[in-house]
Scaffold this motif. Structure first.
Motif: not given
Ligand code: NDP
Ligand code: 8X3
Length: 249
Positions: A13-18, A35-39, A43-44, A49-55
């Motif tokens: 869902x999250x990727x679809x939302x973005x 994080x590699x998926x966020x990057x 790129x896409x 998009x601001x990609x930031x790692x957050x656990x």
């Protein structure tokens, strides 16, 4: 253009939302652990998009997250509390309590801490929207749902209670409660990486898709500031709320 913070943007869902929010002209702070998926998403989709790692289980990182954003990304118009997971489907007495702890830490504790960090700026501006990903598991019990369903029932009640505090303010809260949805890693995660078992759940059915949930979220984001949709329960037509179970001798 709105700035939208999406947790769990590395999949489903999250990727679809973005993707949907950027298509609609918004920009997205995309978070998650991988994080590699966020990057790849950045790129896409480019600078939107601001990609930031957050656990979400890292309570200190969650509490600090909003203040640690670049100054021009710190105003958050929409928070999408999407990161979450189910682990296991075995009866409560056979379940691993470490799985329970992880579900509670992610689906409840992480969600409420991030919400607490974002709320003050929304209240101060008298403007904002929080979309919480609940589930039909928070409405209807099913065997093996115990803690996951409990966390989603919490999310529903938290959403409704937030609105009680926010009455009179244009800070809106919606609990989205989907049923069977394909196009995400949800069941693979639930079944500990067993992709065949996960695929069997959706075989010969036409579940909702992650894009259907994103379409709903896009509609919610587009509504005027005085409109609050309290909750949305959504199922594919191949699913309906079930009858009560009765077990024979
Ligand atoms: P996915 O497994 O595809 O995605 C889950 C997302 O949550 C991933 O991006 C994952 O990122 C993130 N996540 C999990 N744990 C953490 C953590 N500790 N910190 C940060 N991010 C985390 O599942 P869905 O897209 O299907 O699920 C999204 C939400 O929707 C969940 O809350 C789920 O409970 C709910 N939902 C799902 C339904 C379904 O059938 N699919 C139906 C109803 C509700 P990463 O692992 O990279 O950290
Ligand atoms: C996911 C839907 O029915 O697998 O939240 O719990 S269900």
């Amino acid at each position: 253009m709105k700035t939208i913070l999406v947790t769990g943007a590395t999949a489903g869902f999250g990727a679809a939302f973005a993707r949907r929010f950027v298509r609609d002209g918004h920009r997205v702070i995309a978070t998650g652990r991988r994080v590699e998926r966020l990057q790849a998403l950045a790129e896409e989709l480019g600078d939107s998009i601001l990609p930031l790692q957050l656990d979400m289980m890292d309570r200190k990182a969650v509490d600090r997250f909003v203040d640690s954003l670049p100054a021009d990304w710190r105003r958050i118009d929409v928070l999408v509390n999407n990161a979450g997971l189910a682990l296991g489907l075995s009866p409560a007495w056979e379940s691993d309590v470490a799985d329970w702890d992880q579900m509670i830490a992610t689906n409840i504790t992480g969600l409420v801490h991030l919400t607490r960090a974002v709320l003050p700026q929304m209240v101060e501006r008298n403007d904002g929207l929080i979309l919480n990903l609940g589930s039909i598991a928070g409405d209807y019990p099913y065997p093996g749902g115990h803690i996951y369903g409990g966390t989603k029932a919490f999310v529903l009640q938290f959403s409704l209670n937030l609105r009680a505090d926010l009455v009179g303010k244009n800070v809106r809260v919606t609990n989205i409660e989907p049923g069977l949805v394909t196009g995400s890693e949800f069941s693979v995660v639930r079944f500990g990486g067993d992709a065949a078992r996960a695929a069997a759940l959706y075989a010969d059915k036409a579940p909702l898709t992650a894009e259907d949930i994103a379409e709903t979220a896009a509609w919610l984001v587009s509504l005027p500031p005085h409109v609050n949709i309290n909750r949305i329960e959504m199922m594919p037509t191949c699913q309906a709320s079930s009858a009560l179970a009765v077990k024979g001798k």
